[in-house]
Design an enzyme around this catalytic site. Sequence first.
Site, mmCIF file in Angstrom:
data_model
loop_
_atom_site.group_PDB
_atom_site.id
_atom_site.type_symbol
_atom_site.label_atom_id
_atom_site.label_comp_id
_atom_site.label_asym_id
_atom_site.label_seq_id
_atom_site.Cartn_x
_atom_site.Cartn_y
_atom_site.Cartn_z
ATOM 1 N N ARG A 208 31.714 9.305 -2.997
ATOM 2 C CA ARG A 208 32.284 8.829 -1.729
ATOM 3 C C ARG A 208 32.308 7.302 -1.671
ATOM 4 N NH1 ARG A 208 30.243 8.948 4.188
ATOM 5 N NH2 ARG A 208 32.220 8.964 5.316
ATOM 6 N N HIS B 42 35.614 5.012 -0.909
ATOM 7 C CA HIS B 42 35.682 4.032 0.183
ATOM 8 C C HIS B 42 35.903 2.621 -0.351
ATOM 9 C CE1 HIS B 42 34.120 6.277 3.927
ATOM 10 N NE2 HIS B 42 34.632 7.140 3.084
ATOM 11 N N ASN C 286 25.662 6.215 7.572
ATOM 12 C CA ASN C 286 24.741 5.679 6.564
ATOM 13 C C ASN C 286 24.234 6.715 5.548
ATOM 14 O OD1 ASN C 286 22.824 7.149 7.871
ATOM 15 N ND2 ASN C 286 21.862 5.415 8.897
ATOM 16 N N HIS D 127 35.220 17.250 -1.576
ATOM 17 C CA HIS D 127 34.477 17.860 -0.465
ATOM 18 C C HIS D 127 33.868 19.207 -0.853
ATOM 19 C CE1 HIS D 127 36.583 15.206 2.814
ATOM 20 N NE2 HIS D 127 35.770 14.531 2.025
HETATM 21 C C1 HEM Z 1 41.633 13.239 2.742
HETATM 22 C C2 HEM Z 1 41.013 12.334 3.456
HETATM 23 C C3 HEM Z 1 39.520 12.310 3.656
HETATM 24 C C4 HEM Z 1 38.868 12.355 4.842
HETATM 25 C C5 HEM Z 1 39.501 12.407 6.205
HETATM 26 C C6 HEM Z 1 37.448 12.337 4.552
HETATM 27 C C7 HEM Z 1 36.456 12.368 5.517
HETATM 28 C C8 HEM Z 1 35.109 12.557 5.261
HETATM 29 C C9 HEM Z 1 34.092 12.693 6.280
HETATM 30 C C10 HEM Z 1 34.323 12.615 7.785
HETATM 31 C C11 HEM Z 1 32.910 12.894 5.651
HETATM 32 C C12 HEM Z 1 31.549 13.105 6.285
HETATM 33 C C13 HEM Z 1 30.970 11.795 6.769
HETATM 34 C C14 HEM Z 1 29.785 11.992 7.670
HETATM 35 O O1 HEM Z 1 29.844 12.721 8.628
HETATM 36 O O2 HEM Z 1 28.759 11.389 7.400
HETATM 37 C C15 HEM Z 1 33.183 12.880 4.232
HETATM 38 C C16 HEM Z 1 32.240 13.046 3.257
HETATM 39 C C17 HEM Z 1 32.501 12.990 1.911
HETATM 40 N N1 HEM Z 1 33.704 12.621 1.333
HETATM 41 FE FE1 HEM Z 1 35.477 12.522 2.261
HETATM 42 N N2 HEM Z 1 37.265 12.280 3.209
HETATM 43 C C18 HEM Z 1 38.492 12.250 2.607
HETATM 44 C C19 HEM Z 1 38.748 12.143 1.259
HETATM 45 C C20 HEM Z 1 37.758 12.003 0.304
HETATM 46 C C21 HEM Z 1 37.985 11.612 -1.068
HETATM 47 C C22 HEM Z 1 39.347 11.236 -1.647
HETATM 48 C C23 HEM Z 1 36.779 11.628 -1.684
HETATM 49 C C24 HEM Z 1 36.430 11.275 -3.115
HETATM 50 C C25 HEM Z 1 37.243 11.394 -4.130
HETATM 51 C C26 HEM Z 1 35.795 12.054 -0.709
HETATM 52 C C27 HEM Z 1 34.461 12.258 -0.957
HETATM 53 C C28 HEM Z 1 33.535 12.634 -0.017
HETATM 54 C C29 HEM Z 1 32.195 13.082 -0.337
HETATM 55 C C30 HEM Z 1 31.623 13.306 -1.735
HETATM 56 C C31 HEM Z 1 31.535 13.293 0.884
HETATM 57 C C32 HEM Z 1 30.080 13.738 1.085
HETATM 58 C C33 HEM Z 1 29.187 12.511 1.137
HETATM 59 C C34 HEM Z 1 27.704 12.815 1.166
HETATM 60 O O3 HEM Z 1 27.311 13.965 1.359
HETATM 61 O O4 HEM Z 1 26.931 11.876 0.962
HETATM 62 N N3 HEM Z 1 36.423 12.232 0.483
HETATM 63 N N4 HEM Z 1 34.526 12.653 4.025
HETATM 64 C C1 LIG Z 2 20.833 6.329 9.598
HETATM 65 O O1 LIG Z 2 21.318 6.703 10.860
HETATM 66 C C2 LIG Z 2 20.445 7.518 11.595
HETATM 67 C C3 LIG Z 2 21.112 7.980 12.864
HETATM 68 O O2 LIG Z 2 22.286 7.289 13.148
HETATM 69 C C4 LIG Z 2 19.149 6.727 11.869
HETATM 70 O O3 LIG Z 2 18.238 7.528 12.580
HETATM 71 C C5 LIG Z 2 18.528 6.329 10.540
HETATM 72 O O4 LIG Z 2 17.407 5.517 10.757
HETATM 73 C C6 LIG Z 2 19.527 5.574 9.686
HETATM 74 N N1 LIG Z 2 18.943 5.373 8.353
HETATM 75 C C7 LIG Z 2 18.864 4.192 7.759
HETATM 76 C C8 LIG Z 2 18.202 4.177 6.431
HETATM 77 O O5 LIG Z 2 19.303 3.183 8.255
#
Ligand code: HEM
Ligand SMILES: *[C@@H]1O[C@H](CO)[C@@H](O)[C@H](O)[C@H]1NC(C)=O
Length: 315
Positions: free
Chosen positions: A62, A66, A93, A192
């Site tokens: 991710r 970004h 975060n 995803h």
């Molecule tokens: C199509 C458009 C996309 C949208 C709208 C989108 C949106 C999101 C959102 C909202 C999250 C969760 C964030 C959160 O709630 O903390 C997420 C997580 C993630 N996205 Fe996307 N994303 C998109 C495309 C992509 C692409 C192109 C990639 C990589 C090639 C990607 C990789 C990931 C990964 C791996 C996560 C999980 C992150 C984690 O668990 O640490 N996404 N994305």
């Molecule tokens: C990440 O965000 C959460 C809630 O928004 C917060 O409680 C937490 O302390 C944050 N973690 C770090 C490492 O900044």
Amino acid sequence: MAALSLVAVVAGMLLQEAGVADAQTLRAGYYDQTCRAAESIVFDEVQKAWNADRSIPASLIRLHFHDCFVNGCDGSVLLEASDGQAEKNAMPNLSLRGYEVIDRAKARLEAACKETVSCADILAYAARDSVRVMTGGYVYAVPGGRLDGTVSRATMTGDLPPPTQRNVDQLAQYFTRKGLSLDDMVVLSGAHTLGVVHCGTFSYRLTNDADKGMDAAFRNDLRRQCNNNPNNVVALDAGSPYGFDISYYGSVLSNRTVIESDAALNPPKTVARVRQLQANPSLFTDSFAAAMVRMGNLRGCNPGKVRVNCRRIRT
Ligand code: HEM
Ligand SMILES: *[C@@H]1O[C@H](CO)[C@@H](O)[C@H](O)[C@H]1NC(C)=O
Ligand SMILES: *[C@@H]1O[C@H](CO)[C@@H](O)[C@H](O)[C@H]1NC(C)=O
């Protein structure tokens, strides 16, 4: 005669400038001569991180996405700003542990070959190595040679697609604007298959009875997991949250996707491709690798120099 040579001089200057840009052309094995261990050091750090924490690959993939979508793949997502308003401050975060993996790789790379390997390249390699550890060895060549940018502002993250977008054509514009395709979007959304999303991002889908087509039992499940707490997280791919596989596309086809931008892949336009990927794991992995390389080629307008510390602009 004088006018002609002036033209020649101007043309020469233009060529020279083009040459500077060319020097930045990405190529596989970029550090073979200048820092032989570059890619193996990054892989080693990703593997260690994955051994300690199975959720790390999602963060790293991710982060690279970004980074590339905001002014090109220039490591700007890693920078910190004195006013706390860098790109990274605009995203949840969740990826913080991912930053530490990049820092550890960078520290070893500085010790091995000073000021040589860019933070943007480390991110691109780390995303590849995330796929490698999760698949038990699938490797694709990642061209290197990116430079690290000098600008990172939270306000610049408007190029990132919104999870609330259900219209596949409008969603695809976030990709086509970058020179990527609708198909790249379908394939890259397969990321995803990993990771989690905060309940606050999609809770509106749980309260709205008129939601277009989310499986009812699945919605109840999400309600239970979220328990009205926007800070709770759920798997983006309920099928297998820690497996890099095609179950994400199964979730799309069965209306069991958490965010609307994933649900957007189900309507007629992309469903044939979704079915094809869902039926063929190696087609998905190969397509994903190729699309990641294309995404990794995105350029910004202010590449700077190789940073020493990925969180700080080099002065
Ligand atoms: C199509 C458009 C996309 C949208 C709208 C989108 C949106 C999101 C959102 C909202 C999250 C969760 C964030 C959160 O709630 O903390 C997420 C997580 C993630 N996205 Fe996307 N994303 C998109 C495309 C992509 C692409 C192109 C990639 C990589 C090639 C990607 C990789 C990931 C990964 C791996 C996560 C999980 C992150 C984690 O668990 O640490 N996404 N994305
Ligand atoms: C990440 O965000 C959460 C809630 O928004 C917060 O409680 C937490 O302390 C944050 N973690 C770090 C490492 O900044
Ligand atoms: C998914 O939702 C659509 C309507 O948006 C519906 O036509 C389709 O039958 C649903 N598929 C499944 C497997 O529930």
